[in-house]
Design an enzyme around this catalytic site. Structure first.
Site, PDB file in Angstrom:
ATOM      1  N   GLN A   1       0.437  -1.107  -0.391  1.00  0.00           N
ATOM      2  CA  GLN A   1       0.092   0.236   0.217  1.00  0.00           C
ATOM      3  C   GLN A   1       0.940   1.438  -0.367  1.00  0.00           C
ATOM      4  O   GLN A   1       0.644   2.111  -0.112  1.00  0.00           O
ATOM      5  CB  GLN A   1      -0.822   0.161   1.160  1.00  0.00           C
ATOM      6  CG  GLN A   1      -2.301  -1.358   1.086  1.00  0.00           C
ATOM      7  CD  GLN A   1      -2.706  -1.201   2.379  1.00  0.00           C
ATOM      8  OE1 GLN A   1      -2.955  -2.132   2.749  1.00  0.00           O
ATOM      9  NE2 GLN A   1      -3.511   0.426   3.054  1.00  0.00           N
TER      10      GLN A   1
ATOM     11  N   GLU B   1     -12.937   5.226   4.323  1.00  0.00           N
ATOM     12  CA  GLU B   1     -13.247   4.050   5.997  1.00  0.00           C
ATOM     13  C   GLU B   1     -14.320   4.340   6.588  1.00  0.00           C
ATOM     14  O   GLU B   1     -14.810   3.850   7.368  1.00  0.00           O
ATOM     15  CB  GLU B   1     -11.825   4.881   6.523  1.00  0.00           C
ATOM     16  CG  GLU B   1     -10.810   4.978   6.512  1.00  0.00           C
ATOM     17  CD  GLU B   1      -9.821   3.821   5.843  1.00  0.00           C
ATOM     18  OE1 GLU B   1      -9.760   3.173   6.449  1.00  0.00           O
ATOM     19  OE2 GLU B   1      -9.124   3.625   5.074  1.00  0.00           O
TER      20      GLU B   1
HETATM   21  O1  CDP Z   1      -6.736   6.816   0.606  1.00  0.00           O
HETATM   22  P1  CDP Z   1      -8.423   5.885  -0.072  1.00  0.00           P
HETATM   23  O2  CDP Z   1      -8.462   6.128  -1.572  1.00  0.00           O
HETATM   24  O3  CDP Z   1      -8.477   4.881   0.269  1.00  0.00           O
HETATM   25  O4  CDP Z   1      -9.560   6.243   0.436  1.00  0.00           O
HETATM   26  P2  CDP Z   1     -10.538   7.869   0.055  1.00  0.00           P
HETATM   27  O5  CDP Z   1      -9.126   9.608  -0.149  1.00  0.00           O
HETATM   28  O6  CDP Z   1     -11.702   8.310   1.025  1.00  0.00           O
HETATM   29  O7  CDP Z   1     -10.652   8.045  -1.335  1.00  0.00           O
HETATM   30  C1  CDP Z   1     -11.496   6.358  -1.645  1.00  0.00           C
HETATM   31  C2  CDP Z   1     -12.027   6.815  -3.495  1.00  0.00           C
HETATM   32  O8  CDP Z   1     -13.100   7.475  -3.065  1.00  0.00           O
HETATM   33  C3  CDP Z   1     -11.141   7.361  -4.412  1.00  0.00           C
HETATM   34  O9  CDP Z   1     -11.039   6.961  -5.804  1.00  0.00           O
HETATM   35  C4  CDP Z   1     -11.611   8.617  -4.546  1.00  0.00           C
HETATM   36  O10 CDP Z   1     -11.216   9.869  -5.588  1.00  0.00           O
HETATM   37  C5  CDP Z   1     -13.159   8.690  -4.479  1.00  0.00           C
HETATM   38  N1  CDP Z   1     -13.525  10.374  -3.381  1.00  0.00           N
HETATM   39  C6  CDP Z   1     -14.584  10.922  -3.886  1.00  0.00           C
HETATM   40  O11 CDP Z   1     -14.772  10.638  -4.877  1.00  0.00           O
HETATM   41  N2  CDP Z   1     -15.238  11.721  -3.056  1.00  0.00           N
HETATM   42  C7  CDP Z   1     -14.347  11.908  -2.254  1.00  0.00           C
HETATM   43  N3  CDP Z   1     -14.282  13.657  -1.464  1.00  0.00           N
HETATM   44  C8  CDP Z   1     -13.576  11.257  -1.676  1.00  0.00           C
HETATM   45  C9  CDP Z   1     -12.886  10.252  -2.149  1.00  0.00           C
END
Ligand code: CDP
Length: 806
Positions: free
Chosen positions: A237, A760
């Protein structure tokens, strides 16, 4: 404008930028079996390594005899701690400032601990070799119950720490003690409890569980003796961190280490740390001169490669008679297993557990955490969680329900009364965080209206009356949860890993024809970064998302980043992407001004290019600017159109959400039915609503699994009794409830695009919603708290103990 000129809407739609439900580009390969995972990699002459593991949870290793194993056809080497000592790698540093045996050195401290590494021409030969290695053990008394770990007569687990009264996080109180961490004002909190009208106190256990990604941990290491270079393909990761750790412990210059994370089948925190398999495969490759593959099986992954939670939280809340909270006091007994290998930012021995005041305006709070050693696997990873935030959310959300029960108040009403108010943001919590933005009342009220909360409570009252009249054997529970997450590790003032600040990065390079590549320091393990990162760029610089290729996971090409976990990708890398795009846009504006023969300040941005203010027909598209960047830039300007940004966030982001679970439980069988589950999430600006929904579905499914059955359980001898998917609850589509999702949007004020993380959140908010539903169902029978996981058997047992089988 002629008929063929696209409208603004058409131009915007063509970009598929932020807010668009763009289909996941990576799915074309995943759904056609064309993904490229570590185990797909086959290098010429590649060998396979596999572990001899300990059947004992605590034993002295008296001898290891490899003679017969080396006679097995295909077996080439058996590596033990003695072999590793010759290269100074018998022990390795952990992310938490402890050290960990790579292979058993003198004794074993948990069942299935790695004892020897057998290297053979194929996996089957390695397995045959394992069965021929003879290890003589002398069993020792085990410590499994965390509450007995610090008894005066508890066996000494870590003999290597004998006499050390100080660890990485301060003084140690006992030979099995790792650290004590305290935050908040003890005196003021104690005073609040003395003055309180009402107090509650309950020990809330969040049991040991496991991220269990579909693909287990694995790697291929290939050492090139001529060049002195080590290539590692692995399920990482955080590939850059792995490169630095390998450079530090193997003393190979960092530029001669190539770390590649190909497609990764789920991480959930399990693939952040460094495991003995990586070290042994690397050493085996150096020793044999051949590439060596290590792929763990499911049982190995569940029993030895990290764990999550195992927090035992004594929770106290002080309040007025009217239900205004006045103080929070929490003590955590944190079971870290045999080595402290928690994957937290260096300064945070209990992660961000000090977000435990949650969404409520606690004037004072005090937290103390004792970390301890037991004979269990090491780890403590953030399983779909931002560093112990799930435990914190569970603690406060169960605590608030218990307080509501004691006050005779509705749990939703109690929450509304104590929420941080919108005008209090940015809000300074009693335990030291600065919440960036929130509107909790709006979210909670939207949830209550959508599900008809009042109607559900009425239904519950009727059902309870019917139960008392003997007309039904089902009880009904409403599980309310309102969580505040803290994601986006992190600002360098708060967060580092082994001294490296937790920034993230993006490099964008646009090609002459108006397409480009973005390389990012994060690594998607299924979250769809290839789709969403291109959407941010599309909105920022007007190049269609389809024309941007996103690449992650190759340390030779991606700028240094701290990787993907704890929903940090959007808050940190998402910001770096926007900032790199803005640098490109600034240069593009200079090129456009030169080409249009106007002053830069006379230009304004218009969806996919610049137009001259007041002269709408005088425009230059970003596509044309790309071409110009390679042939006719202003005098003195370097050609090309690329930028890199390293983003150190000023603060974390604080997503939040309002969840409710409606559940019926049959008291005679313990069988539950999830009648309804509604999840409202606020993650600020939404990049891709479809991907967010997918993230919420996935996180809720894992929350359901954890709350309702998923557990790593040990017997008294330290045997793992839930070491396979026969015993470890892994919900399929059959068991998984239907999810209703909803949202509000409260942008982060400090993030360049206002986005907060989301991956999360559903796990953080979901677990207390399920547990509160079970506890709410049983509460009218006189119960205060039933520990998770709430499987059928435990529900039945709870019903029995509450006397329903008279
Ligand atoms: O770090 P991780 O990718 O696990 O988590 P995240 O930042 O929560 O993003 C997960 C997915 O959700 C990614 O593809 C982000 O681009 C998307 N996302 C989104 O579309 N809009 C947000 N405000 C937050 C996340």
């Amino acid at each position: 404008m002629n008929d063929m000129t696209p409208t603004r809407e058409q131009r915007e739609a063509k970009l598929e930028g932020m807010g668009c439900k763009r289909k996941r580009v990576e799915d074309a390969r995943f759904t056609q079996g064309k993904g490229n995972y570590v185990d797909d990699l086959k290098l010429p002459g590649m060998l396979h390594g596999d572990f001899v593991r300990s059947p004992h949870a605590h034993a002295r290793v008296k001898s290891i005899n490899s003679e017969e194993a080396l006679k097995v056809p295909g077996v080439l080497a058996v590596i033990t701690a003695e072999t590793l000592k010759t290269v100074n790698l018998a022990w390795m540093p952990t992310l938490a400032g402890d050290v960990q045996m790579v292979l058993a050195d003198g004794k074993v401290l948990f069942q299935n601990q790695e004892v020897a590494f057998v290297v053979a021409t194929d996996r089957y030969a390695a397995d045959d070799g394992i069965n021929k290695v003879v290890v003589e053990y002398e069993p020792l008394p085990v410590v499994i119950d965390p509450f007995k770990a610090m008894d005066a007569d508890a066996p000494v687990l870590r003999e290597d720490l004998a006499g050390k009264t100080t660890g990485a996080h301060g003084p140690r109180k006992h030979h099995n003690h790792i650290f004590e961490w305290t935050v908040g004002d003890k005196d003021l909190t104690d005073a609040a409890f003395r003055k309180a009208d009402v107090t509650i106190k309950e020990m809330l256990s969040y049991h040991r569980t496991h991220p269990s990604p579909l693909e287990t941990c694995q790697c291929v290491c290939s050492f090139d003796k001529i060049k002195g270079e080590l290539s590692i393909w692995g399920t990482f990761q955080a590939p850059h961190v792995i490169r630095t750790v390998v450079a530090l412990i193997a003393k190979i210059p960092e530029h001669k280490i190539h770390v590649i994370s190909p497609d990764v089948g789920g991480g959930f925190g399990n693939k952040v740390g460094a495991y003995p398999g990586y070290i042994c495969a690397a050493v085996a490759s150096i020793v044999t001169g051949k590439p060596v593959k290590w792929v763990e099986d499911r049982i190995e992954n569940l029993t030895a490669t990290s764990f999550a939670r195992d927090y035992h939280m004594t929770t106290e809340i002080a309040a007025t008679r009217e239900g205004k909270v006045t103080g929070l006091r929490v003590h955590v007994l944190a079971d870290h297993g045999a080595f402290d290998a928690c994957a937290d930012p260096s300064k945070w021995p209990a992660g961000f557990f000090n977000i435990v005041t949650g969404s409520y305006d606690f004037p004072v709070a005090h937290l103390s955490v004792d970390g301890i050693y037991t004979n269990k696997a090491p780890g403590g990873v953030a399983y779909r969680c931002s560093f112990r935030v799930t435990e914190a959310a569970y603690c406060i959300e169960r605590g608030m329900d218990i307080l509501a029960q004691k006050l005779g108040m509705d749990p939703a009403e109690l929450r509304l009364k104590n929420f941080i108010r919108p005008e209090q943001f940015p809000y300074h919590s009693a335990l030291g965080w600065e919440y960036d933005s929130g509107d909790y009342h709006t979210a909670m009220k939207k949830m209550m209206e959508t599900v008809d909360y009042a109607g559900l409570r009425k239904q519950q009252a009727d059902q309870r009356a019917a139960f008392k009249r003997g007309e039904t054997r089902e009880i009904m529970g409403l599980g309310v949860s309102f969580f505040t997450e803290i994601v986006g590790a992190g600002p360098s003032k708060n967060c580092d890993i082994l001294g490296i600040a937790m920034f993230d990065s993006c490099e964008i390079r646009l090609h002459p024809t108006g397409a480009g590549i973005a390389r990012v320091g994060t690594k998607s393990t299924g979250q769809g970064h290839e789709t969403t990162w291109a959407q941010i760029i599309a909105t920022e610089i007007g190049i269609p998302a389809d024309d941007i290729m996103v690449e992650e996971g190759n340390t030779d090409t991606a700028p240094y980043g701290l990787g993907t976990y704890g929903s940090r990708s959007t808050p940190v890398a998402g910001a770096a992407i926007a900032m790199a795009a803005r640098k490109i846009k600034a240069k593009a504006q200079m090129i456009a001004a030169y080409k249009l023969e106007v002053h830069e300040g006379d230009l304004e941005w218009d969806i996919d290019g610049f137009k001259v203010k007041g002269l709408p027909e005088k425009t230059m598209s970003m596509k044309d600017i790309c071409w110009a960047a390679y042939n006719s830039v202003p005098p003195g300007m370097e050609p090309g159109l690329e930028a890199v940004s390293y983003y150190d966030p000023p603060n974390m982001t604080y997503p939040f959400g309002a969840y409710i679970c409606v559940m019926n439980i049959d008291v005679d069988t313990g069988v539950y039915k999830i009648r309804r589950f509604y999840a409202l999430d606020d993650c600020g600006t939404r990049i891709n609503p479809m991907i967010i929904e997918g993230q919420v579905h996935g996180g809720l499914t894992e929350a359901f699994a954890i709350a309702m059955g998923q557990e790593i359980r040990y017997d008294d001898e330290g045997n793992v009794v839930t070491g396979s998917f026969m015993d470890f609850f892994m919900p399929t589509a059959v068991e998984t409830p239907h999810w209703e999702t909803d949202f509000t949007v409260t942008p982060s004020p400090h993030h360049p695009i206002g986005a907060k993380g989301v991956g999360e959140s559903p796990n953080v908010g979901g677990v207390p919603a399920f547990s509160n539903a079970v506890n709410d169902a049983f509460s009218f029978l006189g119960s205060t708290h039933i520990q998770m996981p709430h499987d059928y058997w435990r529900n039945w047992r709870a019903a029995k103990s509450l006397g329903v089988f008279a």
